[in-house]
Design a protein around this motif. Sequence first.
Motif, PDB file in Angstrom:
ATOM      1  N   MET A  84       0.852  -1.180   0.000  1.00 55.87           N
ATOM      2  CA  MET A  84       0.000   0.000   0.000  1.00 55.87           C
ATOM      3  C   MET A  84       0.898   1.244   0.000  1.00 55.87           C
ATOM      4  O   MET A  84       1.774   1.368   0.844  1.00 55.87           O
ATOM      5  CB  MET A  84      -0.888  -0.017   1.249  1.00 55.87           C
ATOM      6  CG  MET A  84      -1.734   1.226   1.433  1.00 55.87           C
ATOM      7  SD  MET A  84      -3.039   1.463   0.244  1.00 55.87           S
ATOM      8  CE  MET A  84      -4.419   0.739   1.047  1.00 55.87           C
ATOM      9  N   PRO A  85       0.665   2.164  -0.925  1.00 53.42           N
ATOM     10  CA  PRO A  85       1.445   3.401  -0.974  1.00 53.42           C
ATOM     11  C   PRO A  85       1.182   4.260   0.270  1.00 53.42           C
ATOM     12  O   PRO A  85       0.134   4.158   0.898  1.00 53.42           O
ATOM     13  CB  PRO A  85       0.929   4.116  -2.223  1.00 53.42           C
ATOM     14  CG  PRO A  85       0.128   3.127  -2.959  1.00 53.42           C
ATOM     15  CD  PRO A  85      -0.292   2.071  -2.005  1.00 53.42           C
ATOM     16  N   GLN A 102      -1.380   5.915 -12.293  1.00 51.18           N
ATOM     17  CA  GLN A 102      -2.809   5.763 -12.571  1.00 51.18           C
ATOM     18  C   GLN A 102      -3.315   4.421 -12.064  1.00 51.18           C
ATOM     19  O   GLN A 102      -4.386   4.349 -11.439  1.00 51.18           O
ATOM     20  CB  GLN A 102      -3.077   5.898 -14.069  1.00 51.18           C
ATOM     21  CG  GLN A 102      -2.877   7.298 -14.599  1.00 51.18           C
ATOM     22  CD  GLN A 102      -3.044   7.381 -16.106  1.00 51.18           C
ATOM     23  OE1 GLN A 102      -3.521   6.465 -16.758  1.00 51.18           O
ATOM     24  NE2 GLN A 102      -2.635   8.505 -16.673  1.00 51.18           N
ATOM     25  N   ILE A 103      -2.549   3.371 -12.301  1.00 50.93           N
ATOM     26  CA  ILE A 103      -2.929   2.037 -11.836  1.00 50.93           C
ATOM     27  C   ILE A 103      -2.947   2.003 -10.318  1.00 50.93           C
ATOM     28  O   ILE A 103      -3.891   1.482  -9.703  1.00 50.93           O
ATOM     29  CB  ILE A 103      -1.987   0.964 -12.416  1.00 50.93           C
ATOM     30  CG1 ILE A 103      -2.206   0.843 -13.927  1.00 50.93           C
ATOM     31  CG2 ILE A 103      -2.188  -0.376 -11.721  1.00 50.93           C
ATOM     32  CD1 ILE A 103      -1.144   0.024 -14.648  1.00 50.93           C
ATOM     33  N   GLN A 126      -6.229   1.290  -7.913  1.00 49.66           N
ATOM     34  CA  GLN A 126      -6.246   0.190  -6.934  1.00 49.66           C
ATOM     35  C   GLN A 126      -6.589   0.696  -5.542  1.00 49.66           C
ATOM     36  O   GLN A 126      -7.397   0.091  -4.837  1.00 49.66           O
ATOM     37  CB  GLN A 126      -4.889  -0.526  -6.920  1.00 49.66           C
ATOM     38  CG  GLN A 126      -4.624  -1.325  -8.160  1.00 49.66           C
ATOM     39  CD  GLN A 126      -3.203  -1.887  -8.209  1.00 49.66           C
ATOM     40  OE1 GLN A 126      -2.301  -1.408  -7.534  1.00 49.66           O
ATOM     41  NE2 GLN A 126      -3.015  -2.908  -9.041  1.00 49.66           N
ATOM     42  N   VAL A 127      -5.975   1.801  -5.148  1.00 49.76           N
ATOM     43  CA  VAL A 127      -6.238   2.360  -3.819  1.00 49.76           C
ATOM     44  C   VAL A 127      -7.701   2.799  -3.709  1.00 49.76           C
ATOM     45  O   VAL A 127      -8.371   2.499  -2.720  1.00 49.76           O
ATOM     46  CB  VAL A 127      -5.289   3.545  -3.528  1.00 49.76           C
ATOM     47  CG1 VAL A 127      -5.731   4.314  -2.300  1.00 49.76           C
ATOM     48  CG2 VAL A 127      -3.861   3.056  -3.366  1.00 49.76           C
ATOM     49  N   LEU A 144     -12.419   6.919   0.356  1.00 48.74           N
ATOM     50  CA  LEU A 144     -11.333   7.553  -0.376  1.00 48.74           C
ATOM     51  C   LEU A 144     -11.745   7.817  -1.826  1.00 48.74           C
ATOM     52  O   LEU A 144     -11.422   8.857  -2.396  1.00 48.74           O
ATOM     53  CB  LEU A 144     -10.084   6.681  -0.319  1.00 48.74           C
ATOM     54  CG  LEU A 144      -8.776   7.330  -0.732  1.00 48.74           C
ATOM     55  CD1 LEU A 144      -8.510   8.609   0.047  1.00 48.74           C
ATOM     56  CD2 LEU A 144      -7.636   6.359  -0.533  1.00 48.74           C
ATOM     57  N   GLU A 145     -12.481   6.906  -2.394  1.00 50.70           N
ATOM     58  CA  GLU A 145     -12.979   7.091  -3.758  1.00 50.70           C
ATOM     59  C   GLU A 145     -13.909   8.300  -3.833  1.00 50.70           C
ATOM     60  O   GLU A 145     -13.813   9.133  -4.740  1.00 50.70           O
ATOM     61  CB  GLU A 145     -13.696   5.829  -4.228  1.00 50.70           C
ATOM     62  CG  GLU A 145     -14.173   5.888  -5.650  1.00 50.70           C
ATOM     63  CD  GLU A 145     -14.833   4.594  -6.096  1.00 50.70           C
ATOM     64  OE1 GLU A 145     -14.767   4.315  -7.302  1.00 50.70           O
ATOM     65  OE2 GLU A 145     -15.404   3.875  -5.262  1.00 50.70           O
TER      66      GLU A 145
END
Length: 109
Positions: free
Chosen positions: A1-2, A23-24, A28-29, A36-37
Amino acid sequence: MPKVRRITSWMLRRPDDLTVEEQIGLKQVLASCRHLEATAAHVTAFAEMLTERRGENLNPWIAAVRADDLPQLHRFVRGLETDHDAVRNGLTLTYSSGAVEATSPGSKC
């Protein structure tokens, strides 16, 4: 996870400015967290309103944010509502009184 800082950076940049890997990673996150979305969607909508001078979208944007369970954005909205007319004008008009405000009496600048 970033890390949070990296995700925030991705969310605040124009999608076209992200590398394919970024972008990918962002997709994913966002897919892994509904809140968060939703936050990313509101941030993007606000950025578009700001850059495209669409102050008429402020009230619908505020209503959409209020409809979501996002306390951090609710605090941001309360700040915008404190001086709603000035915010709407700032998002609409092509001129600013910033130079006048910066040189007001008592200004340290």
